[in-house]
Write an enzyme that holds these catalytic residues in place. Structure first.
Site, PDB file in Angstrom:
ATOM      1  N   HIS A 186       0.823  -1.214   0.000  1.00 17.73           N
ATOM      2  CA  HIS A 186       0.000   0.000   0.000  1.00 17.73           C
ATOM      3  C   HIS A 186       0.854   1.260   0.000  1.00 17.73           C
ATOM      4  CE1 HIS A 186      -4.049  -1.169  -0.007  1.00 17.73           C
ATOM      5  NE2 HIS A 186      -3.969  -1.933   1.063  1.00 17.73           N
ATOM      6  N   CYS A 486      -2.443  -3.866 -15.818  1.00 18.56           N
ATOM      7  CA  CYS A 486      -2.838  -2.814 -14.877  1.00 18.56           C
ATOM      8  C   CYS A 486      -2.126  -2.965 -13.543  1.00 18.56           C
ATOM      9  CB  CYS A 486      -4.352  -2.786 -14.688  1.00 18.56           C
ATOM     10  SG  CYS A 486      -4.968  -4.272 -13.886  1.00 18.56           S
TER      11      CYS A 486
HETATM   12  C1  PEP Z   1      -2.728  -6.611  -9.295  1.00 17.18           C
HETATM   13  O1  PEP Z   1      -2.827  -7.561  -8.522  1.00 17.18           O
HETATM   14  O2  PEP Z   1      -1.768  -6.456 -10.083  1.00 17.18           O
HETATM   15  C2  PEP Z   1      -3.782  -5.573  -9.348  1.00 17.18           C
HETATM   16  C3  PEP Z   1      -3.780  -4.644 -10.276  1.00 17.18           C
HETATM   17  O3  PEP Z   1      -4.714  -5.592  -8.356  1.00 17.18           O
HETATM   18  P1  PEP Z   1      -4.449  -5.072  -6.848  1.00 17.18           P
HETATM   19  O4  PEP Z   1      -3.075  -4.466  -6.797  1.00 17.18           O
HETATM   20  O5  PEP Z   1      -5.527  -4.111  -6.538  1.00 17.18           O
HETATM   21  O6  PEP Z   1      -4.562  -6.363  -6.092  1.00 17.18           O
END
Ligand code: PEP
Ligand code: MG
Length: 556
Positions: A186, A486
């Site tokens: 985070h 993403c």
């Molecule tokens: C990922 O896991 O790469 C993703 C984009 O989702 P998050 O980071 O929200 O788990």
């Protein structure tokens, strides 16, 4: 003497300045007994301190907005947890001081969570931060956290709690360095949202002496301690060159020979939209809707509230593309009313789409809200599910979208190796793929994304991860469909070129990274990107892969 340390660069840019350490942790309050007739007064003191800390966290959240706001509000709720408060009252009733009761009650709660395996490291850090704030207030000592300084500095910490990262003032905090935290924690995501250069997982960061001058390169992960004048000039020149290149590069994302790669933004809610628009995002590639759910851990947000939030985002990108991810609850983002409390391994349990299939009413409300929000807008809406494991998952999600009458493209995130390995089968049910490289790395390498000690394995340059990206992109191409990235991998400019060379069709990242990726991509042709991708895949380690791609692109 100049020395070089290496951590993991998680937010681009160069910062040169003096080290200031994060306010030290609150000391353990002495375990002294109070007379029975003082209990009521102590309970009042504890309650007032809790309320003040919760109000402070909420105010910081309002100031920060976006993803940070949701995290801070979740912390404010933690502070006021009724069971925790009841435990504090009980401890005071049998003779504890307010500060000792808070300290012990939080310790008991922390142990309970850890034993249940319910919260991952990130949540425990949030809980400790809340406790430290309450105890500091009760003891009348300065709040732990960002140092008070009028002079710009480089912030060094063991780990940064969301409450602190949210408040970093980019004009004072030149950059930050942490000992813990991985590239997808985070803290790293919030740092990128702020646009502050940052390096995490730097062993021994805590031992850097206060006031030492360091240069932080958030792109390479290098820290130069006591940098020579020559090194400072060299870094400043490179930074100036990068800045000029950034300013010169505008418009849609494309390689030097015009191969288009839309550059999209990752957002947590409407508050993140202005930065995305300003960075020239061509749309949203990942709307993490779970941030709308973190406000109230006990109930899902109403359909009306969801319609409003979705509409605000959709309206910001007329004719643009907005990819909304349905709720991704569980593991590092638990929700009381959805996430099972007794799983030994939450990251391997009921999370993401699995949670939604167990609670179809939550998915239905979200899809209906999206359908209503998109009504009458010219936006190009895409909706995707997190944590799709196989074709059955993809079909269940696509069926739910059709039943809700959603007029959008339905897609699947590739976050589990099985989805990459069988991407063609998944593509029989959905129209696009989006690679969540953060979780894909976590599950490919069995390396918890919150744990700094295994961050080597979270490095998205790992050739095994690149192989899975290539498999997914090839499957999408064979099916005539798209495959974006993403995950945080897309925000590394060099890696963005490699991903393009692997056949990825769009890149989505925190808004602050878009100009860097756009400028770098524009320097190379698609054929060069393909050669760099092949060289990276032929390597045996993340470092070799990075060096091999760099060598190809710089024509060595
Ligand atoms: C990922 O896991 O790469 C993703 C984009 O989702 P998050 O980071 O929200 O788990
Ligand atoms: Mg994920």
């Amino acid at each position: 003497m100049e020395t070089t340390l290496r951590g993991v660069g998680v937010s681009h840019g160069v910062a040169i300045g003096e080290v200031r350490h994060m306010g030290t942790a609150v000391l353990e309050p002495p375990a002294k007994q109070i007379p029975a007739d003082e209990a009521e007064r102590e309970q009042g003191r504890a309650r007032k301190a809790v309320e003040a800390v919760a109000a402070d966290l909420t105010a910081r959240g309002n100031l920060a907005g976006g993803e940070a706001q949701a995290v801070l509000e979740a912390q404010a709720m933690m502070a006021q947890d009724p069971e925790l408060m009841a435990d504090v009252d009980r401890r005071i009733a049998v003779g504890s001081t307010a500060e000792r009761a808070v300290y012990d009650a939080f310790a008991a709660y922390r142990e309970l969570l850890a034993a249940a395996g319910e919260y991952l490291a990130g949540r425990v850090a949030d809980l400790d931060d809340v406790r430290n704030r309450i105890v500091a207030r009760l003891l009348g000592v300065p709040m732990p956290g960002v140092p008070d300084s009028d002079e710009p500095y480089v912030l060094v910490a063991r780990d940064l709690a969301p409450a602190d990262t949210a408040l970093l003032d980019p004009t004072l905090v030149l950059g930050f360095v942490t000992e813990e935290g991985g590239p997808t924690s985070h803290s790293a995501i919030l740092a990128r949202a702020l646009g502050v250069p940052a390096v995490v997982a730097l062993p021994g960061a805590g031992e850097l002496a206060e006031g030492t001058v360091i240069a932080v390169d958030g792109s390479t992960g290098e820290i130069f301690v006591n940098p020579s004048e020559e090194k400072k000039e060299q870094l400043a020149a490179a930074a100036a060159e990068r800045k000029a290149a950034l300013a010169a590069s505008t418009g849609p994302g494309a390689t030097a020979d015009g191969h288009k790669v839309p550059l999209l933004a990752n957002i947590g809610g409407p508050a993140d939209v202005p930065a995305a628009v300003e960075a020239g995002a061509e749309g949203v590639g990942l709307f993490r809707t779970e941030f709308l759910f973190l406000d109230d851990n006990k109930n899902a947000p109403s359909e009306e509230k969801q319609v409003e939030a979705y509409r605000q985002v959709l309206e910001a990108f007329p004719e643009g593309r907005v990819v909304v991810r349905v709720l991704d609850a569980g593991a590092d983002k638990p929700l009381d009313f959805l996430t099972p409390a007794d799983e030994p391994n939450p990251a391997l349990g009921v999370r993401g789409l699995r949670t939604l299939l167990d609670h179809p009413e939550v998915l239905r409300t979200q899809l209906t809200a999206l359908a209503k929000a998109a009504e009458g807008l010219p936006v190009y809406l895409e909706v995707m599910a997190p944590m799709v494991a196989d074709r059955a998952d993809a079909k269940a999600f696509a069926d739910a979208c059709r039943e809700a009458g959603l007029r959008a493209k339905f897609g699947a995130m590739v976050e589990i190796p099985s989805a990459a390995l069988r991407a063609r089968s998944i593509l029989q049910e959905v129209e696009f793929l989006s690679l969540g490289t953060n979780d894909l790395a976590q599950y490919t390498f069995a390396a918890d994304r919150q744990v700094g000690a295994v961050s080597r394995l979270q490095d998205p340059w790992q050739p095994a991860l690149l192989d899975l990206v290539a498999l997914s992109a090839e499957a999408a191409k064979a099916e005539g469909k798209s495959c974006g990235v993403c995950g945080e991998a897309a925000s590394d400019p060099l890696l963005a070129c490699v991903l393009t060379g692997l056949g990825v069709t769009s890149l989505s990242m925190g808004a602050a990274s878009i100009p860097y990726v756009r400028a770098t991509l524009a320097k190379y042709t698609l054929a060069q990107c393909e050669r760099a991708a092949a060289a990276a895949r032929a390597a045996d380690s993340a470092e070799e892969a990075r060096n091999a791609a760099q060598a190809v692109l710089s024509g060595e």
